[in-house]
Design an enzyme around this catalytic site. Structure first.
Site, PDB file in Angstrom:
ATOM      1  N   ILE A   1      68.174  89.316 -35.611  1.00  0.00           N
ATOM      2  CA  ILE A   1      67.731  88.862 -34.299  1.00  0.00           C
ATOM      3  C   ILE A   1      67.812  87.337 -34.214  1.00  0.00           C
ATOM      4  O   ILE A   1      67.415  86.632 -35.131  1.00  0.00           O
ATOM      5  CB  ILE A   1      66.287  89.319 -34.021  1.00  0.00           C
ATOM      6  CG1 ILE A   1      66.175  90.841 -34.118  1.00  0.00           C
ATOM      7  CG2 ILE A   1      65.816  88.844 -32.653  1.00  0.00           C
ATOM      8  CD1 ILE A   1      66.981  91.594 -33.092  1.00  0.00           C
TER       9      ILE A   1
ATOM     10  N   ASP B   1      60.097 107.023 -30.800  1.00  0.00           N
ATOM     11  CA  ASP B   1      59.535 106.058 -31.756  1.00  0.00           C
ATOM     12  C   ASP B   1      58.556 105.121 -31.044  1.00  0.00           C
ATOM     13  O   ASP B   1      58.647 103.893 -31.187  1.00  0.00           O
ATOM     14  CB  ASP B   1      60.653 105.263 -32.425  1.00  0.00           C
ATOM     15  CG  ASP B   1      60.202 104.610 -33.728  1.00  0.00           C
ATOM     16  OD1 ASP B   1      59.170 105.042 -34.282  1.00  0.00           O
ATOM     17  OD2 ASP B   1      60.875 103.671 -34.191  1.00  0.00           O
TER      18      ASP B   1
END
Length: 390
Positions: free
Chosen positions: A4, A128
């Site tokens: 990221i 999730d």
């Protein structure tokens, strides 16, 4: 499977915006399955348009590296907010927990009911939903993150037969690898609501112990852990956590309506401002000043010339009504302690800079390390449950 970056996208006429770059690791791009999942996540997010779901701006490839350019959500995940609040003796109030879950319900209901451009239902199941995958901005806006393992009707290989997600938040039918629908996400939301309002983990132990408890045991009522737990909120939580999905709350919208009704009966506020005030109290900070990209010119202090004495009245009666407030006005004594700044430092080694071309010929450029405050970590695999909330 990815790293990221916080980046800045530049365009014509001085246009720019901060974005998050999610770059697939080169060795993962060599595996067809991993690359397809990465590409499909981008396509799926492009079909969703909701204020509680981050936007995706671009899917591209540069120097053999696949990347996603996504909305930068400036905030913290709910797990970090809860833990930081507990450490600072400011445990998350029930109305804040209800407000967070309420917005998450809105995001998931949008995903559950979304259709493709041909009008066919996508039948998305996130699979999730965890406190680590729910972020809160400083404005109190909740964002449901990471649809990377979502099940949809558009991909048959995401249906029954494989277990995806985090064990501690799986519904019984998900643990059994049976066909799923939106009620699996309702169960996960119920677990999140249970944990945020009781301050304890619902399912503990290793993977086998957790899965066995989910499938074979009814969750203990919240009042067994918090004696003064509201009875009507407990009823909502237990309805979301029913092991029999035919008796479970049928959708995220039903859970949202139940929480709104609970708030109305008790006269509490569960809007974004409630969340924002708590996040500001738990994570006080002052935004770093970036003078080189400021839009407003600095104000110049002008000192008027005086050629004589001015007769300036000092009493409030000499001014128009409302023009001057007395110094002892109670409205001036608001508690703004949650706005006090707090120093933050970053000790970890930051990733190497990344330079990519953006859409329309623009340039994507990483910000300097000192401009990065916090970014969400990758979601833990199913075999590694998240750290306990308490």
């Amino acid at each position: 499977m990815a790293e990221i970056f916080l980046a800045r996208q530049w365009g014509e006429g001085g246009f720019f915006r901060d974005v998050v770059i999610k770059r697939l690791f080169p060795h993962m791009a060599e595996h067809r399955r991993a690359l397809e999942m990465f590409q499909y996540e981008a396509r799926l997010l492009a079909e969703l348009s909701h204020p509680n779901i981050p936007q995706v701006y671009e899917l591209g490839r540069e120097d053999r590296a696949w990347y996603l350019a996504m909305e930068y959500v400036e905030g913290h995940n709910v797990a970090d907010v809860f833990v930081q609040g507990a450490r600072s003796s400011n445990v998350m109030p029930m109305q804040v927990a209800a407000a967070v879950v309420l917005q998450a319900c809105e995001a998931l209901h949008h995903a559950h009911e979304r259709t493709d451009r041909a009008g066919r239902p996508l039948r998305i199941v996130h699979r999730d939903v965890t406190p680590q995958n729910v972020m809160v901005t400083r404005d109190g806006v909740v964002k449901v993150m990471d649809f990377g393992v979502a099940q949809t009707a558009a991909r048959k290989d995401t249906e029954a037969g494989a277990i995806k997600g985090t064990f501690s938040y799986m519904a019984p039918e998900q643990v059994r690898a049976r066909p799923l629908d939106k009620r699996a996400d309702v169960f996960a939301l119920g677990v999140v609501l249970y944990e945020l309002t009781t301050g304890t983990r619902l399912f503990r132990g290793n993977d086998v112990q957790v899965m066995t408890a989910i499938v074979e045991q009814d969750p203990p009522p919240p009042s067994t852990r918090v004696p003064e737990y509201p009875a009507d909120l407990e009823e909502i939580v237990m309805a979301a956590l029913s092991r029999d999905r035919s008796r479970r709350l049928p959708s995220a919208a039903h859970l949202a309506l139940a929480l709104e009704d609970f708030a109305l009966r008790h006269g509490i506020l569960i809007g974004p401002r409630t969340v924002a005030k708590y996040v500001g109290a738990v994570f006080p900070y002052e935004r770093e000043k970036q003078l080189e990209v400021a839009m407003v010119a600095p104000a110049l202090e002008v000192v008027p010339e005086t050629t004589g004495d001015w007769d300036v009245p000092t009493d409030a009666e000499s001014y128009p009504a409302g023009a001057m407030a007395p110094l002892d006005d109670p409205s001036l004594d608001a508690d703004l302690s949650f706005l006090e700044p707090e120093e933050h430092t970053i000790d970890e080694e930051l990733p190497a800079p990344l330079h990519l071309r953006g859409a329309g010929g623009g340039r994507l450029e990483t910000l300097p390390p000192e401009a990065i405050e916090s970014l969400p970590d990758d979601v833990p695999e199913a075999s590694v449950p998240p750290p306990p909330l308490a």
